[in-house]
Every structure is written in C-alpha cells, then in structure tokens.
Design a protein around this motif. Structure first.
Motif, PDB file in Angstrom:
ATOM      1  N   ARG A   1      -4.516   0.526  -0.565  1.00  0.00           N
ATOM      2  CA  ARG A   1      -4.157  -0.683  -0.754  1.00  0.00           C
ATOM      3  C   ARG A   1      -3.825  -1.030  -2.423  1.00  0.00           C
ATOM      4  N   VAL A   2      -2.584  -1.441  -2.827  1.00  0.00           N
ATOM      5  CA  VAL A   2      -2.231  -1.295  -4.279  1.00  0.00           C
ATOM      6  C   VAL A   2      -2.167  -3.077  -4.277  1.00  0.00           C
ATOM      7  N   LEU A   3      -1.473  -3.692  -3.731  1.00  0.00           N
ATOM      8  CA  LEU A   3      -1.659  -5.108  -4.176  1.00  0.00           C
ATOM      9  C   LEU A   3      -2.305  -5.888  -2.860  1.00  0.00           C
TER      10      LEU A   3
ATOM     11  N   GLY B   1      -3.585  -5.627 -17.246  1.00  0.00           N
ATOM     12  CA  GLY B   1      -4.643  -5.244 -16.361  1.00  0.00           C
ATOM     13  C   GLY B   1      -4.925  -3.636 -16.196  1.00  0.00           C
ATOM     14  N   PRO B   2      -6.053  -3.194 -15.810  1.00  0.00           N
ATOM     15  CA  PRO B   2      -6.088  -1.503 -15.932  1.00  0.00           C
ATOM     16  C   PRO B   2      -4.923  -0.803 -15.386  1.00  0.00           C
ATOM     17  N   SER B   3      -4.941   0.465 -16.017  1.00  0.00           N
ATOM     18  CA  SER B   3      -3.911   1.338 -15.417  1.00  0.00           C
ATOM     19  C   SER B   3      -3.956   1.302 -13.940  1.00  0.00           C
ATOM     20  N   GLY B   4      -2.946   1.200 -13.317  1.00  0.00           N
ATOM     21  CA  GLY B   4      -2.837   1.449 -11.726  1.00  0.00           C
ATOM     22  C   GLY B   4      -3.158   0.319 -11.041  1.00  0.00           C
ATOM     23  N   CYS B   5      -3.394  -0.857 -11.453  1.00  0.00           N
ATOM     24  CA  CYS B   5      -3.657  -2.222 -10.781  1.00  0.00           C
ATOM     25  C   CYS B   5      -2.275  -2.759 -10.182  1.00  0.00           C
ATOM     26  N   GLY B   6      -1.363  -2.157 -10.296  1.00  0.00           N
ATOM     27  CA  GLY B   6      -0.088  -2.611  -9.586  1.00  0.00           C
ATOM     28  C   GLY B   6       1.023  -3.236 -10.312  1.00  0.00           C
ATOM     29  N   LYS B   7       0.615  -3.380 -11.825  1.00  0.00           N
ATOM     30  CA  LYS B   7       1.581  -4.362 -12.372  1.00  0.00           C
ATOM     31  C   LYS B   7       3.056  -4.050 -12.216  1.00  0.00           C
ATOM     32  N   THR B   8       3.420  -2.658 -12.531  1.00  0.00           N
ATOM     33  CA  THR B   8       4.638  -2.171 -12.269  1.00  0.00           C
ATOM     34  C   THR B   8       5.299  -2.529 -10.810  1.00  0.00           C
TER      35      THR B   8
ATOM     36  N   SER C   1      -8.106  -4.030 -10.287  1.00  0.00           N
ATOM     37  CA  SER C   1      -7.374  -2.869  -9.574  1.00  0.00           C
ATOM     38  C   SER C   1      -8.129  -2.469  -8.360  1.00  0.00           C
ATOM     39  N   ARG C   2      -7.465  -1.909  -7.329  1.00  0.00           N
ATOM     40  CA  ARG C   2      -7.981  -1.166  -6.232  1.00  0.00           C
ATOM     41  C   ARG C   2      -8.725  -2.286  -5.440  1.00  0.00           C
ATOM     42  N   PRO C   3      -8.319  -3.090  -4.591  1.00  0.00           N
ATOM     43  CA  PRO C   3      -6.914  -3.241  -4.729  1.00  0.00           C
ATOM     44  C   PRO C   3      -6.368  -4.370  -5.843  1.00  0.00           C
TER      45      PRO C   3
ATOM     46  N   SER D   1       0.816  -1.292  -0.257  1.00  0.00           N
ATOM     47  CA  SER D   1       0.120  -0.149  -0.040  1.00  0.00           C
ATOM     48  C   SER D   1       0.963   1.365   0.068  1.00  0.00           C
ATOM     49  N   PHE D   2       0.449   2.278  -0.517  1.00  0.00           N
ATOM     50  CA  PHE D   2       1.072   3.686  -0.609  1.00  0.00           C
ATOM     51  C   PHE D   2       0.283   4.547   0.134  1.00  0.00           C
ATOM     52  N   LEU D   3       0.862   5.654   0.588  1.00  0.00           N
ATOM     53  CA  LEU D   3       0.051   6.854   1.182  1.00  0.00           C
ATOM     54  C   LEU D   3      -0.234   7.755  -0.124  1.00  0.00           C
ATOM     55  N   HIS D   4      -1.599   8.087  -0.454  1.00  0.00           N
ATOM     56  CA  HIS D   4      -1.973   9.187  -1.283  1.00  0.00           C
ATOM     57  C   HIS D   4      -2.559  10.197  -0.207  1.00  0.00           C
ATOM     58  N   GLY D   5      -1.626  11.323  -0.105  1.00  0.00           N
ATOM     59  CA  GLY D   5      -1.868  12.234   0.722  1.00  0.00           C
ATOM     60  C   GLY D   5      -1.930  11.836   2.299  1.00  0.00           C
TER      61      GLY D   5
ATOM     62  N   ASP E   1       8.695  -4.026 -19.025  1.00  0.00           N
ATOM     63  CA  ASP E   1       7.648  -2.972 -18.707  1.00  0.00           C
ATOM     64  C   ASP E   1       7.217  -2.203 -19.711  1.00  0.00           C
ATOM     65  N   GLU E   2       6.370  -2.665 -20.539  1.00  0.00           N
ATOM     66  CA  GLU E   2       5.662  -2.076 -22.061  1.00  0.00           C
ATOM     67  C   GLU E   2       7.066  -2.069 -22.751  1.00  0.00           C
ATOM     68  N   PRO E   3       7.782  -2.840 -23.067  1.00  0.00           N
ATOM     69  CA  PRO E   3       9.137  -2.595 -23.661  1.00  0.00           C
ATOM     70  C   PRO E   3       8.784  -2.186 -25.183  1.00  0.00           C
TER      71      PRO E   3
ATOM     72  N   THR F   1       2.196  -5.428 -19.945  1.00  0.00           N
ATOM     73  CA  THR F   1       1.668  -4.657 -21.310  1.00  0.00           C
ATOM     74  C   THR F   1       0.259  -4.405 -21.200  1.00  0.00           C
ATOM     75  N   HIS F   2      -0.153  -3.125 -21.813  1.00  0.00           N
ATOM     76  CA  HIS F   2      -1.482  -3.016 -21.890  1.00  0.00           C
ATOM     77  C   HIS F   2      -1.957  -3.754 -23.269  1.00  0.00           C
ATOM     78  N   ASP F   3      -1.272  -4.284 -23.859  1.00  0.00           N
ATOM     79  CA  ASP F   3      -1.695  -4.937 -25.339  1.00  0.00           C
ATOM     80  C   ASP F   3      -1.931  -6.313 -25.182  1.00  0.00           C
TER      81      ASP F   3
HETATM   82  N1  LIG Z   1       5.989   5.072  -4.803  1.00  0.00           N
HETATM   83  C1  LIG Z   1       4.583   5.230  -4.894  1.00  0.00           C
HETATM   84  N2  LIG Z   1       4.097   6.181  -3.972  1.00  0.00           N
HETATM   85  C2  LIG Z   1       2.593   6.251  -4.099  1.00  0.00           C
HETATM   86  N3  LIG Z   1       1.922   5.677  -4.834  1.00  0.00           N
HETATM   87  C3  LIG Z   1       2.535   4.993  -5.711  1.00  0.00           C
HETATM   88  C4  LIG Z   1       3.873   4.807  -5.711  1.00  0.00           C
HETATM   89  N4  LIG Z   1       4.127   3.715  -6.840  1.00  0.00           N
HETATM   90  C5  LIG Z   1       2.805   3.357  -7.204  1.00  0.00           C
HETATM   91  N5  LIG Z   1       1.759   4.111  -6.553  1.00  0.00           N
HETATM   92  C6  LIG Z   1       0.340   3.943  -6.998  1.00  0.00           C
HETATM   93  O1  LIG Z   1       0.015   2.655  -6.950  1.00  0.00           O
HETATM   94  C7  LIG Z   1      -0.710   2.113  -7.881  1.00  0.00           C
HETATM   95  C8  LIG Z   1      -0.314   1.146  -8.660  1.00  0.00           C
HETATM   96  O2  LIG Z   1       0.853   1.692  -9.479  1.00  0.00           O
HETATM   97  P1  LIG Z   1       1.584   0.728 -10.828  1.00  0.00           P
HETATM   98  O3  LIG Z   1       2.421   1.652 -11.295  1.00  0.00           O
HETATM   99  O4  LIG Z   1       2.138  -0.257 -10.110  1.00  0.00           O
HETATM  100  O5  LIG Z   1       0.267   0.369 -11.691  1.00  0.00           O
HETATM  101  P2  LIG Z   1       0.200  -0.149 -13.168  1.00  0.00           P
HETATM  102  O6  LIG Z   1      -0.672  -1.210 -13.289  1.00  0.00           O
HETATM  103  O7  LIG Z   1       1.623  -0.628 -13.483  1.00  0.00           O
HETATM  104  O8  LIG Z   1       0.026   1.160 -13.901  1.00  0.00           O
HETATM  105  P3  LIG Z   1      -0.032   1.521 -15.474  1.00  0.00           P
HETATM  106  O9  LIG Z   1      -0.497   0.372 -16.248  1.00  0.00           O
HETATM  107  O10 LIG Z   1      -0.637   2.913 -15.767  1.00  0.00           O
HETATM  108  O11 LIG Z   1       1.490   1.649 -15.566  1.00  0.00           O
HETATM  109  C9  LIG Z   1      -1.254   3.440  -8.751  1.00  0.00           C
HETATM  110  O12 LIG Z   1      -2.411   4.092  -8.048  1.00  0.00           O
HETATM  111  C10 LIG Z   1      -0.158   4.350  -8.313  1.00  0.00           C
HETATM  112  O13 LIG Z   1      -0.427   5.754  -8.146  1.00  0.00           O
END
Ligand SMILES: Nc1ncnc2c1ncn2[C@@H]1O[C@H](COP(=O)(O)OP(=O)(O)OP(=O)(O)O)[C@@H](O)[C@H]1O
Length: 283
Positions: free
Chosen positions: A37-39, A56-63, A226-228, A28-32, A175-177, A208-210
């Motif tokens: 919860r990310v994963l 998976g959708p953008s922001g679901c935690g792949k990276t 996503s979420r989480p 999990s990460f702090l947003h503000g 990561d999306e090479p 990948t998104h593809d």
């Molecule tokens: N260092 C960080 N500090 C705060 N929040 C973070 C950090 N790294 C990632 N996040 C948040 O965690 C969530 C998941 O991010 P992540 O980059 O893993 O998603 P993703 O699935 O790879 O997204 P995308 O497909 O857009 O690249 C997002 O909401 C992102 O804003």
C-alpha cells in the motif's frame, strides 16, 4: 540577492490556478508478488492558485500523488480532480517540472521554450513572441539562439521554467525541481521562481526533501508519513510575500515553522527507515 526575474511583459498570458482535490485516494503496487500500500485514504483539497509543498520520507508516495494529478497513473480507488473534473486519460491541465530539465540538446534555447506550444499547434509568430517574452523574464534573452549544451545547470533550469510557464499551466507539478543545483544557484532559482509564481499564480504542488525550501516557497506544507503514505500534518505558512532567502535567518515565524515540522519530519523518516529494515529482515 537582487538578481530578480524581470517584470511581466504584455506578450505573456497570466495563468489562472484552479483547485486540485484528492478524495479517499488509495494506491498500491506489486513488489514481487506482494501488494504494497503506497497511499492510504489520502485526502487533500488545494485551493485555486495555492502553492502547496509536500515533504515526507523517501518512498511515502509524494511522486505517486503528483503523477495522479499529471495523469501519469490512476488511483486504485478514490478520485483526483482538477477544477472539479476527474483527471482522466487525455487530461492535460497540469504541467511538470522535474529536477532533470529534459531539454532537447539538438534544439536552441528558444526552440526548447517553444516546444510545448509547437505540440499544441500555436502559430509560429505567436510561439516566437511568447518564447522571447519568457526568455526576457528568466534573463536568458541573450542566449535565445544558443545551444542548450553550452548553458550552466542553473541556466538550463531557467529554460525549463520558461518552457513550462510559457504555456500558462493552470496547475504546475514540481518534483524536486531545484535538487540538482548547487546551494547558491538553488537559492537564486528559488527566489526567482517565487517572483514568477507571484505574478502568474498557477496552482502549484511542489515535492521536496528540503523543509526550508518548502516553508520559504509554499502557502501550505503537507507532511506525509510512509507505509502506507498518508498526511500527518497540514501547516499553513503565513509568512508575508514577497518572500526572501533572508527570512530563513531573520524571521522568528519561519524558525518556528521549521522547528515544529522538522521534529515531525525527523520522526517520520526514522519510522520509515525502521520499517524498511524490518521488511528487509522479513524478506
Ligand atoms: N510503478 C511502480 N511500480 C511499483 N512500485 C512503485 C511504482 N511507483 C512507485 N512505487 C513504489 O511506491 C512507493 C512510493 O514511491 P514514490 O516515488 O511515490 O515515493 P516518494 O515519496 O516520491 O519517494 P522519494 O522521496 O524517494 O522520491 C515506493 O515504495 C516505490 O518503490
């Protein structure tokens, strides 16, 4: 498409893939001042030399998941293991390949390929021999002394691939090479990369998104929600290898994988967008 990568040469060392495991991983990460919860209890076992794509959708935690294998960040709880050993600060079993090639503009093509070996203290003679062998494999040997600034985007990415694979990584994190490439170059690079992977067989985790790209390249496609972030689908891809771009159109099996996964992916993307809209209204 017949511009395939050249056959392996004796100067290259075949990489041996190793297993990668995520066990009950939470992040999990702090947003503000609000923890997000990310994963959430993310579990994944990847066999040695397996090629796994994550969509998976953008922001679901792949990276985030990729970063844990590459020792860029640690899970809040749970464990991430490479070849049975916990990833800890200092581990460097995994190599990254990103959309942005991160080549050093002041170094020649060959010197860029030698970079990782230089850092690891490989002798000058061996560095050169291995770099030249890889430049032949990615069809860039004639450009060994060129400035990287003069290369096309596709050629630059081939330099980056050579620079990564020359180190015989046991795990390759991608990561999306190919995301920054135009459609035609991307198709060529995908096919060339499959050839290289089929001869080297490091374990690959490919984000990948593809979805078509994921099905074409991987042994397994993991769909995350996503979420989480958590796994909602783990599909084994049983298309024969070697794989070709034509399979997108000619293989009924390819089409059935695509149909099944695209509906689920679409549903997850819609849900993720809805939850982001709800959050922004609550804020
Ligand atoms: N260092 C960080 N500090 C705060 N929040 C973070 C950090 N790294 C990632 N996040 C948040 O965690 C969530 C998941 O991010 P992540 O980059 O893993 O998603 P993703 O699935 O790879 O997204 P995308 O497909 O857009 O690249 C997002 O909401 C992102 O804003």
């Amino acid at each position: 498409m017949n511009r395939l990568a050249e056959a392996p040469t004796p100067a290259t060392t075949a990489a041996r893939g190793v297993s990668v495991e995520f066990e009950h991983v939470h992040q999990s990460f702090l947003h503000g001042d609000r923890p997000v919860r990310v994963l959430d209890d993310f579990n994944l076992h990847i066999e040695p030399s397996e090629f796994v794509a994550i969509v998976g959708p953008s922001g679901c935690g792949k990276t985030t998941a990729l970063g844990m294998v590459g020792n860029l960040l640690r899970p809040r709880s749970g464990s991430v293991r490479i070849d049975g050993t916990e990833v800890t600060p200092g581990s460097n079993d995994a190599a990254f390949l990103f959309a942005r090639d991160a080549l050093l503009p002041w170094r020649s093509v060959r010197n860029n390929v030698e970079l990782g070996m230089e850092v690891r203290g490989v002798s000058k003679v061996e560095r050169r021999e291995r770099a030249d062998a890889w430049l032949r494999r990615v069809r860039l040997h004639e450009f060994a002394d060129s400035d990287v600034l003069h290369l096309s985007q596709g050629m630059r990415q081939r330099v980056a691939i050579a620079r990564t694979l020359v180190q015989s990584p046991r795990v390759l994190l991608m990561d999306e090479p190919f995301a920054a490439l135009d459609a035609q170059t991307r198709a060529i690079q995908q096919e060339e990369f499959i050839r290289l992977w089929e001869s080297e067989r490091p374990t690959v985790i490919f984000v990948t998104h593809d979805l078509e790209e994921a099905i074409l390249l991987a042994d397994r496609v993991i769909l995350m929600a996503s979420r989480p972030g958590r796994m909602v689908c783990d599909m084994k891809i049983e298309l024969e290898r070697p794989r070709q771009q034509e399979m997108r159109r000619s293989s009924d099996l390819f089409k059935s994988y695509y149909q099944e996964m695209s509906e689920r992916l679409r549903a997850e993307v819609d849900l993720a967008e809805q939850s982001m809209m709800d959050e922004s209204q609550d804020a």
